[in-house]
Motif scaffolding. Sequence first.
Motif: not given
Length: 315
Positions: A222-225, A231-233, A238-240
């Motif tokens: 989803s992030v790669l889209r 926006g990707r970063l 938020t997952c780090a």
Amino acid sequence: MAISNSSHTLSSTFIPGYEEYHHWISIPFCFFYFVGIMGNCTILHVVRTDPRLHEPMYYFLAMLSLTDMGMSLPTMITLFRVLWSISREIQFNICVVQMFFIHTFSFTESSVLLAMALDRYVAICHPLRYATILTPKLIAKIGITALLRSAIPLIPLMIRLTFFSFCRSHILSHSYCLHQDIIRLACADTKFNVIYGLVVIIMIWGIDCLGIFVSYVFILHSVLRIASHEGRLKALNTCASHICAVLILYVPMIGLSIVHRFAKHSSPFLYVFMAHIYLLVPPVLNPIIYSVKTKQIHQGILHLFFPKKIHSAVM
């Protein structure tokens, strides 16, 4: 001669041969326990009192703080009894109870990390439905299920242990009780405990690891889209904190399991080091990681300790 476990006592250790240094060694352990308890209590207080943090992500973080304390607190009494030369003896029944709580909360923490991975999946992949999917009622059910899922499978192991007799060394590998350590001392057929214990580990840790991995596969997809690099970063950031929490739980946990199963003749120092890394690192580091990496938690903690300065800055 076999000794009935009803009257049996086990002797806890820290690092044999270094007893004269135990008082000094207790100082950093007091510090780590203090940091872990204060850090997790602070997270719980901030989440409870700050209305901005009454969201699914922070409810799961509160669960993580509770399980962190549940993992470490049962070991405090026996550890400091050894380090302060009060007593090395642990009654078998107390040992079983301590073991039950340690394993229950370590499994629960794994389940909570899986729930947090699913939370990140919903937040990134289905942001518009986030609040409607992860309702407070569902979050409460997830928490109760995680605890029951961790505790109930351990009951047969604990019951089986009460029928064991001990005719070998009664000295534990460290200052608290673990299932792998107890069955090593029993003079009975431990095949059921070994096989069933392995099945429980696979069914809980294995499924949780797989669920976390699959969640992040969908998250990355989803992030790669996302069109913009920023926006990707932002999405990945938020997952780090969650990724760090997963690593600091599973890496020591896997290491300790490997040591107990495949390095039985290793140095006592290795047992002690791995055992305390496993139980102390997550409670100490998780609050620090989330305080640094999560803006809302960071601001909540600053507001808790420096309310006047934060109010002045806002004005």
